[in-house]
Design a protein around this motif. Structure first.
Motif, PDB file in Angstrom:
ATOM      1  N   GLN A   1      -5.036 -15.763 -14.734  1.00  8.93           N
ATOM      2  CA  GLN A   1      -5.318 -16.937 -15.551  1.00  8.93           C
ATOM      3  C   GLN A   1      -5.053 -18.231 -14.786  1.00  8.93           C
ATOM      4  N   ASP A   2      -4.086 -18.201 -13.848  1.00  7.15           N
ATOM      5  CA  ASP A   2      -3.774 -19.413 -13.087  1.00  7.15           C
ATOM      6  C   ASP A   2      -4.660 -19.597 -11.861  1.00  7.15           C
ATOM      7  N   GLY A   3      -5.656 -18.719 -11.675  1.00  6.23           N
ATOM      8  CA  GLY A   3      -6.600 -18.861 -10.577  1.00  6.23           C
ATOM      9  C   GLY A   3      -6.300 -18.011  -9.361  1.00  6.23           C
ATOM     10  N   ARG A   4      -5.126 -17.389  -9.293  1.00  6.33           N
ATOM     11  CA  ARG A   4      -4.840 -16.526  -8.151  1.00  6.33           C
ATOM     12  C   ARG A   4      -5.735 -15.302  -8.186  1.00  6.33           C
ATOM     13  N   ARG A   5      -6.045 -14.779  -6.990  1.00  2.26           N
ATOM     14  CA  ARG A   5      -6.976 -13.663  -6.870  1.00  2.26           C
ATOM     15  C   ARG A   5      -6.311 -12.491  -6.169  1.00  2.26           C
ATOM     16  N   PHE A   6      -6.639 -11.281  -6.604  1.00  3.86           N
ATOM     17  CA  PHE A   6      -6.071 -10.071  -6.017  1.00  3.86           C
ATOM     18  C   PHE A   6      -7.170  -9.035  -5.804  1.00  3.86           C
ATOM     19  N   ALA A   7      -7.088  -8.356  -4.660  1.00 11.41           N
ATOM     20  CA  ALA A   7      -7.960  -7.222  -4.380  1.00 11.41           C
ATOM     21  C   ALA A   7      -7.169  -5.945  -4.615  1.00 11.41           C
ATOM     22  N   LEU A   8      -7.804  -4.950  -5.190  1.00  9.74           N
ATOM     23  CA  LEU A   8      -7.125  -3.709  -5.536  1.00  9.74           C
ATOM     24  C   LEU A   8      -8.043  -2.527  -5.243  1.00  9.74           C
ATOM     25  N   ALA A   9      -7.492  -1.518  -4.566  1.00 11.77           N
ATOM     26  CA  ALA A   9      -8.210  -0.265  -4.315  1.00 11.77           C
ATOM     27  C   ALA A   9      -7.316   0.889  -4.734  1.00 11.77           C
ATOM     28  N   ILE A  10      -7.849   1.781  -5.545  1.00  9.94           N
ATOM     29  CA  ILE A  10      -7.119   2.969  -5.990  1.00  9.94           C
ATOM     30  C   ILE A  10      -8.010   4.178  -5.747  1.00  9.94           C
ATOM     31  N   PHE A  11      -7.500   5.135  -4.981  1.00  9.89           N
ATOM     32  CA  PHE A  11      -8.237   6.363  -4.699  1.00  9.89           C
ATOM     33  C   PHE A  11      -7.374   7.559  -5.084  1.00  9.89           C
ATOM     34  N   LEU A  12      -7.983   8.515  -5.763  1.00 11.85           N
ATOM     35  CA  LEU A  12      -7.301   9.743  -6.149  1.00 11.85           C
ATOM     36  C   LEU A  12      -8.181  10.906  -5.727  1.00 11.85           C
ATOM     37  N   LYS A  13      -7.590  11.830  -4.976  1.00 13.23           N
ATOM     38  CA  LYS A  13      -8.343  12.919  -4.360  1.00 13.23           C
ATOM     39  C   LYS A  13      -7.793  14.259  -4.828  1.00 13.23           C
ATOM     40  N   ALA A  14      -8.694  15.198  -5.138  1.00 10.68           N
ATOM     41  CA  ALA A  14      -8.322  16.567  -5.506  1.00 10.68           C
ATOM     42  C   ALA A  14      -7.353  16.592  -6.678  1.00 10.68           C
ATOM     43  N   SER A  15      -7.686  15.859  -7.731  1.00 14.52           N
ATOM     44  CA  SER A  15      -6.792  15.769  -8.885  1.00 14.52           C
ATOM     45  C   SER A  15      -7.118  16.841  -9.925  1.00 14.52           C
ATOM     46  N   PRO A  16      -6.096  17.594 -10.362  1.00 13.42           N
ATOM     47  CA  PRO A  16      -6.325  18.553 -11.447  1.00 13.42           C
ATOM     48  C   PRO A  16      -6.307  17.908 -12.830  1.00 13.42           C
ATOM     49  N   LEU A  17      -5.989  16.614 -12.893  1.00 13.58           N
ATOM     50  CA  LEU A  17      -5.945  15.929 -14.180  1.00 13.58           C
ATOM     51  C   LEU A  17      -7.346  15.771 -14.740  1.00 13.58           C
TER      52      LEU A  17
ATOM     53  N   ALA B   1       0.825  -1.206   0.000  1.00 13.51           N
ATOM     54  CA  ALA B   1       0.000   0.000   0.000  1.00 13.51           C
ATOM     55  C   ALA B   1       0.857   1.253   0.000  1.00 13.51           C
ATOM     56  N   THR B   2       0.262   2.331  -0.485  1.00 18.55           N
ATOM     57  CA  THR B   2       0.794   3.667  -0.310  1.00 18.55           C
ATOM     58  C   THR B   2      -0.362   4.543   0.158  1.00 18.55           C
ATOM     59  N   ALA B   3      -0.134   5.307   1.230  1.00 24.94           N
ATOM     60  CA  ALA B   3      -1.203   6.068   1.893  1.00 24.94           C
ATOM     61  C   ALA B   3      -2.359   5.142   2.246  1.00 24.94           C
ATOM     62  N   GLY B   4      -2.025   3.938   2.671  1.00 25.25           N
ATOM     63  CA  GLY B   4      -3.035   2.909   2.889  1.00 25.25           C
ATOM     64  C   GLY B   4      -4.001   3.195   4.010  1.00 25.25           C
ATOM     65  N   ASP B   5      -3.572   3.975   5.019  1.00 22.66           N
ATOM     66  CA  ASP B   5      -4.438   4.272   6.159  1.00 22.66           C
ATOM     67  C   ASP B   5      -5.103   5.636   6.056  1.00 22.66           C
ATOM     68  N   ARG B   6      -4.937   6.308   4.945  1.00 20.15           N
ATOM     69  CA  ARG B   6      -5.510   7.643   4.766  1.00 20.15           C
ATOM     70  C   ARG B   6      -6.925   7.532   4.209  1.00 20.15           C
ATOM     71  N   PRO B   7      -7.895   8.253   4.774  1.00 18.08           N
ATOM     72  CA  PRO B   7      -9.261   8.180   4.229  1.00 18.08           C
ATOM     73  C   PRO B   7      -9.416   8.989   2.951  1.00 18.08           C
ATOM     74  N   PHE B   8     -10.137   8.414   2.004  1.00 18.64           N
ATOM     75  CA  PHE B   8     -10.424   9.055   0.718  1.00 18.64           C
ATOM     76  C   PHE B   8     -11.932   8.994   0.461  1.00 18.64           C
ATOM     77  N   PRO B   9     -12.492   9.990  -0.230  1.00 21.66           N
ATOM     78  CA  PRO B   9     -13.908   9.901  -0.605  1.00 21.66           C
ATOM     79  C   PRO B   9     -14.164   8.661  -1.467  1.00 21.66           C
ATOM     80  N   MET B  10     -15.274   7.980  -1.179  1.00 21.69           N
ATOM     81  CA  MET B  10     -15.577   6.746  -1.915  1.00 21.69           C
ATOM     82  C   MET B  10     -16.286   6.991  -3.233  1.00 21.69           C
ATOM     83  N   ASP B  11     -16.863   8.180  -3.422  1.00 22.21           N
ATOM     84  CA  ASP B  11     -17.718   8.411  -4.573  1.00 22.21           C
ATOM     85  C   ASP B  11     -18.697   7.235  -4.691  1.00 22.21           C
TER      86      ASP B  11
END
Length: 341
Positions: free
Chosen positions: A302-318, A70-80
């Motif tokens: 493809q080999d059956g392994r599973r991964f959970a992924l969360a990506i949050f971006l806050k206040a982005s000018p992009l 994780a990076t900034a894993g414990d920081r709260p972000f809006p969920m939208d």
């Protein structure tokens, strides 16, 4: 997604069903750590730097070994809109407890209408009665805010879902408001009303004075309500995967809807043969910012392994295209590290 495409997707085998079939089958290197922190941490740091002055939060978990990065894993972000995954799990839990029936009819009143997206609001008042099952599908697969709000009210409201998650040791994910409350507050607009359905809602927002919208945007970005930490979000997916929130059948139903909702945004990031169940949402670009961009995904290799992924971006000018490119690069970086055999 058009209704015909949605129905076709729902008829397909759930990712969860495939996962169950793969359980007990050992993929090459499956017991080894999937993530190499020495490689991934600098890459995630570079992506966070690329996101500036927006704030990036990422968490990923190997659902076989429970290894996390994780990076900034414990920081709260809006969920939208990704909060609808938690709503879906809570609704399924109520159905399995016999506290709610999929065939129960719920009636939509004018006070129940919520801002877009929402075909349920658009169809009102000509069509105002729906089964729980129909609202459940619309809320998760189509991100229908009125469908979600009506279901949320039926099962006890935002606080009830947050408490339910906490009882199941899913922390860092909190629901506090209905969409019909949150979205007008986020935009600095007046309370939502029936004649703001569809395109009229965006016109009403843009008619709100810029200074009012800007102040509301800053309040939203600082608000701890209706937020998730990246680590809390992947813990939710872990709990879903391990049947801590709902049964195996319930997991399959929810993931099938998330597959239907996944769209094309993350597809370029997927390794060959991977399957995706995801909610990915963002607030409209306004006043030079996308206030919140949120992704919650479960990926099966493809080999059956599973991964959970969360990506949050806050206040982005992009703007949308550049922000999507960044999100895809983040997902590709994480999944490429996890994709080794």
């Amino acid at each position: 997604m058009h209704r015909r495409a949605l129905l076709a997707a729902l008829a397909a085998p759930a990712l969860a069903g495939t996962l169950a079939a793969c359980r007990g089958r050992s993929g090459a290197g499956q017991d080894d750590p999937a993530f190499d922190p020495e490689t991934l941490n600098p890459r995630l740091a570079a992506l966070a730097e690329r996101a500036r002055p927006g704030i990036l939060g990422v968490a990923a978990q190997d659902l076989t070994t429970a290894q996390r990065i994780a990076t900034a894993g414990d920081r709260p972000f809006p969920m939208d809109g990704v909060w609808k995954a938690a709503l879906g799990a809570a609704v399924l839990s109520e159905i399995e407890a016999k506290a709610l029936s999929p065939s129960e009819i719920l009636t939509i009143e004018d006070v129940d209408l919520s801002p877009p997206p929402g075909a349920v609001a658009d169809a009102w008042p000509a069509h105002g009665r729906y089964t729980v099952e129909d609202l459940f599908k619309r809320a998760v697969a189509l991100s229908d805010n009125t469908a979600a709000d009506v279901l949320l009210k039926r099962i006890g409201g935002p606080g009830a879902v947050t408490a339910w998650l906490e009882l199941r040791k899913v922390e860092g994910v909190r629901l506090d408001r209905y969409a019909r409350q949150l979205l007008p507050e986020q935009a600095g607009a007046a309370s939502f009303r029936a004649d703001w359905k569809g395109q009229a809602w965006r016109k009403a927002v843009l008619a709100t004075p810029e200074a009012t919208r800007r102040a509301a945007q800053q309040r939203y970005l600082a608000d701890p309500r209706d937020t998730a930490t990246p680590l809390g979000a992947v813990r939710f997916l872990e709990a879903l995967n391990q049947f801590e929130l709902t049964s195996q059948d319930g997991r399959g139903r929810l993931l099938r809807l998330m597959e239907a909702a996944a769209g094309d945004r993350l597809r370029p990031a997927l390794p060959a043969g991977a399957r995706l169940a995801a909610l990915t949402t963002w607030t409209p670009y306004d006043l030079g910012l996308c206030a919140a961009d949120a992704t919650l995904a479960m990926v099966q290799m493809q080999d059956g392994r599973r991964f959970a992924l969360a990506i949050f971006l806050k206040a982005s000018p992009l703007e949308d295209e550049d922000r999507t490119a960044l999100i895809v690069d983040i997902a590709r970086t994480v999944l490429a590290g996890a994709g080794k055999a």
